[in-house]
Write a protein that holds these residues in place. Sequence first.
Motif, mmCIF file in Angstrom:
data_model
loop_
_atom_site.group_PDB
_atom_site.id
_atom_site.type_symbol
_atom_site.label_atom_id
_atom_site.label_comp_id
_atom_site.label_asym_id
_atom_site.label_seq_id
_atom_site.Cartn_x
_atom_site.Cartn_y
_atom_site.Cartn_z
ATOM 1 N N UNK A 40 -5.115 22.735 -18.705
ATOM 2 C CA UNK A 40 -5.639 22.669 -20.076
ATOM 3 C C UNK A 40 -5.141 23.830 -20.927
ATOM 4 N N UNK A 41 -4.933 24.980 -20.292
ATOM 5 C CA UNK A 41 -4.567 26.194 -21.035
ATOM 6 C C UNK A 41 -3.326 26.007 -21.905
ATOM 7 N N UNK A 42 -2.213 25.407 -21.417
ATOM 8 C CA UNK A 42 -1.042 25.230 -22.291
ATOM 9 C C UNK A 42 -1.330 24.365 -23.525
ATOM 10 N N UNK A 43 -2.202 23.322 -23.377
ATOM 11 C CA UNK A 43 -2.536 22.491 -24.538
ATOM 12 C C UNK A 43 -3.290 23.296 -25.586
ATOM 13 N N UNK A 44 -4.211 24.145 -25.126
ATOM 14 C CA UNK A 44 -4.932 25.008 -26.057
ATOM 15 C C UNK A 44 -3.981 26.005 -26.705
ATOM 16 N N UNK A 60 -12.960 30.454 -32.808
ATOM 17 C CA UNK A 60 -12.855 30.979 -31.426
ATOM 18 C C UNK A 60 -11.959 30.232 -30.481
ATOM 19 N N UNK A 61 -10.820 29.737 -30.970
ATOM 20 C CA UNK A 61 -9.905 29.087 -30.029
ATOM 21 C C UNK A 61 -9.416 30.063 -28.967
ATOM 22 N N UNK A 66 -9.530 31.899 -23.266
ATOM 23 C CA UNK A 66 -9.888 32.919 -22.273
ATOM 24 C C UNK A 66 -10.947 32.388 -21.309
ATOM 25 N N UNK A 67 -11.969 31.681 -21.868
ATOM 26 C CA UNK A 67 -13.037 31.143 -21.019
ATOM 27 C C UNK A 67 -12.478 30.155 -20.001
ATOM 28 N N UNK A 68 -11.613 29.248 -20.476
ATOM 29 C CA UNK A 68 -11.018 28.264 -19.564
ATOM 30 C C UNK A 68 -10.189 28.954 -18.496
ATOM 31 N N UNK A 70 -10.458 32.124 -17.379
ATOM 32 C CA UNK A 70 -11.304 32.895 -16.459
ATOM 33 C C UNK A 70 -12.083 31.964 -15.530
ATOM 34 N N UNK A 71 -12.616 30.864 -16.091
ATOM 35 C CA UNK A 71 -13.370 29.910 -15.275
ATOM 36 C C UNK A 71 -12.477 29.290 -14.207
ATOM 37 N N UNK A 72 -11.248 28.966 -14.591
ATOM 38 C CA UNK A 72 -10.295 28.407 -13.636
ATOM 39 C C UNK A 72 -10.013 29.391 -12.510
ATOM 40 N N UNK A 73 -9.820 30.662 -12.876
ATOM 41 C CA UNK A 73 -9.557 31.690 -11.867
ATOM 42 C C UNK A 73 -10.765 31.886 -10.955
ATOM 43 N N UNK A 74 -11.987 31.862 -11.545
ATOM 44 C CA UNK A 74 -13.201 32.028 -10.753
ATOM 45 C C UNK A 74 -13.377 30.889 -9.754
ATOM 46 N N UNK A 75 -13.128 29.665 -10.202
ATOM 47 C CA UNK A 75 -13.237 28.520 -9.295
ATOM 48 C C UNK A 75 -12.215 28.609 -8.175
ATOM 49 N N UNK A 76 -11.014 29.083 -8.501
ATOM 50 C CA UNK A 76 -10.005 29.286 -7.466
ATOM 51 C C UNK A 76 -10.488 30.295 -6.429
ATOM 52 N N UNK A 77 -11.166 31.367 -6.902
ATOM 53 C CA UNK A 77 -11.678 32.372 -5.982
ATOM 54 C C UNK A 77 -12.746 31.824 -5.056
ATOM 55 N N UNK A 78 -13.675 31.043 -5.613
ATOM 56 C CA UNK A 78 -14.730 30.436 -4.799
ATOM 57 C C UNK A 78 -14.124 29.454 -3.795
ATOM 58 N N UNK A 79 -13.162 28.664 -4.274
ATOM 59 C CA UNK A 79 -12.497 27.700 -3.383
ATOM 60 C C UNK A 79 -11.779 28.419 -2.255
ATOM 61 N N UNK A 80 -11.124 29.532 -2.581
ATOM 62 C CA UNK A 80 -10.415 30.308 -1.545
ATOM 63 C C UNK A 80 -11.391 30.801 -0.481
ATOM 64 N N UNK A 81 -12.565 31.313 -0.908
ATOM 65 C CA UNK A 81 -13.554 31.813 0.047
ATOM 66 C C UNK A 81 -14.044 30.681 0.953
ATOM 67 N N UNK A 82 -14.352 29.523 0.344
ATOM 68 C CA UNK A 82 -14.854 28.392 1.136
ATOM 69 C C UNK A 82 -13.823 27.959 2.176
ATOM 70 N N UNK A 83 -12.566 27.818 1.735
ATOM 71 C CA UNK A 83 -11.524 27.370 2.654
ATOM 72 C C UNK A 83 -11.207 28.435 3.703
#
Length: 576
Positions: A40-44, A60-61, A66-68, A70-83
């Motif tokens: 989504x980030x490139x479209x924004x 606030x575009x 930034x929110x998208x 950071x949220x994407x990076x955070x989800x990647x971190x949680x996914x990494x921990x789970x896996x």
Amino acid sequence: MDTKTSLKDFVALLRQTRLNKGLFATGIFLTLIGTIGSLIVPLLTQSFIDGYDSELFSNGLIALIIVVFVLSAALDGVAYYILARIGQTIILRLRERVWEKFLKLPIRYFDQTKSGESVSRVVNDTAIIKDLITSHFPQLISGIISVIGAVVILFVLDWRMSMIMFIAVPVSIVIILPLGRKMSRISRALQDETAAFTGVIQETLSEMRLVKSFNGEAFERNKGQRGIRSLYGYGMKEATINAFLSPIMSTVMMFVIILIIAYGGVRVAEGTLSMGTMVAFLLYLFQIIMPMTMFAMFFTEYNKALGATERIIGILDKEEEDEDESVSGEVIDFNTLTFEDVAFGYEPSKEILHRISLTASNGQKVAFVGPSGSGKSTIFALIERYYDIDAGSIAVDGTDIRNIPLSTLRRQIGYVAQESAIISGTIRDNITYGLGEDEYTDADVDLAVRRSYSHEFIEMLDQGLDTEVGERGIKLSGGQRQRIGIARAFLKDPKLLMLDEATASLDSRSEKFVQEALDDLMQGRTVLVIAHRLSTIINSDRIFFLDNGHITGEGTHHELMENHAMYRIFTEQQFG
């Protein structure tokens, strides 16, 4: 040699670890959400550059981007921990299964396999599988989604520019596939060489006193260097392929980027393409390039994992010792031990024992005498069922030992070798080895210590029974190790006692203590003795003389002196 293991075998092995499918799916799902967020980030960014909606931009575009992100990076971190947790659980259970399997394998396996190779299977091969599951597989899923999503969005943005990307596809396939196959062969060979080298190193380090005593440093240095250089050779072969793969792929991708920038620049100048679309196009292109280079790495790691799977499955599929717990009876009396026409060979074509028949009864002391290599220690190994006989039968009180559960059989056997095996840990750990905490008391341990004359030196140690003995009991003398081995046998309280030249390597003072302890230990049991010192077995109830796997004489000492020439020669050589 190419591996015969398939993806199906790999998945079947993972199922044996009771993989938490729900948690794994959650990790993959979060990985996908994070990947979608990154798409989504490139479209924004395109909207930001082109300024399609100035009001949105002013409200606030940038903050949304930034929110998208950071949220994407955070989800990647949680996914990494789970896996990562799933991967660690997989490796935990795989190692537990392989380790448990090792403990159930027959002695013949360990005769044929270096311990270092087995260690490599438990440590290295399971780690390779873990890395594939926790790192490379999620990257593959994320990469595939990223590539597919980016390609779809690019065609929506501008199909003409998107077609330029496909120049790289056939070129990449032509490069990746042959190099990937070669890399997989090298990787499997490297795994085998690593296991073999681990075996050599462990063997050498465990016998360092032998190396030092016989000035074997030069020999071991050359042997070690051959293994190290072999590993270096395989490592350089991998490096060579990677040295070709990375620059070629980078060059192909750079060429595609240059074409897109050139073509896109012309389109922007003509006004048929906006600058925001151009920037978004490049961002999506990078989201395609990065996974493409990772796919080649995944192919290599996947083949490594298949090789590791093949080796682990090979161990798990090996035949275990026959532990038939369905047979009733937790206690056997060992009133009579009988060999009847027993034949055995470590190799099918080379028989060691030839039609051996003998009987040992409760309370008797039965000795085996003969030249080295005549089969005396082999008889003890067959009683313990380290190996199964090729013909005939070995029976306890009329029951074939193959019909007695191994744990029940071995629970009633005490074995004291020429050099008692000592494990790292304390003296107490060694005396109580193999027994559950409910099978003895501190008073039992103290009694075993005194009956074995071990208290004579244990009481002089600062930590007493809690003294650390070092690897293989290196901090103890030979006599001290023997007395601990005898204390272990006292505590076990076996019905059958087997002594394999238990005093042969001791000095006269240590032999006195050990022999007195053995005399006490032999009381009220069936005792089998192997001895080269005939003075220790002259008073035996029965003596069997073995020569080249045949019993050539039996009787008391006096009977054999009268009737057996070889025994008489043995005796005269020792006593004159």
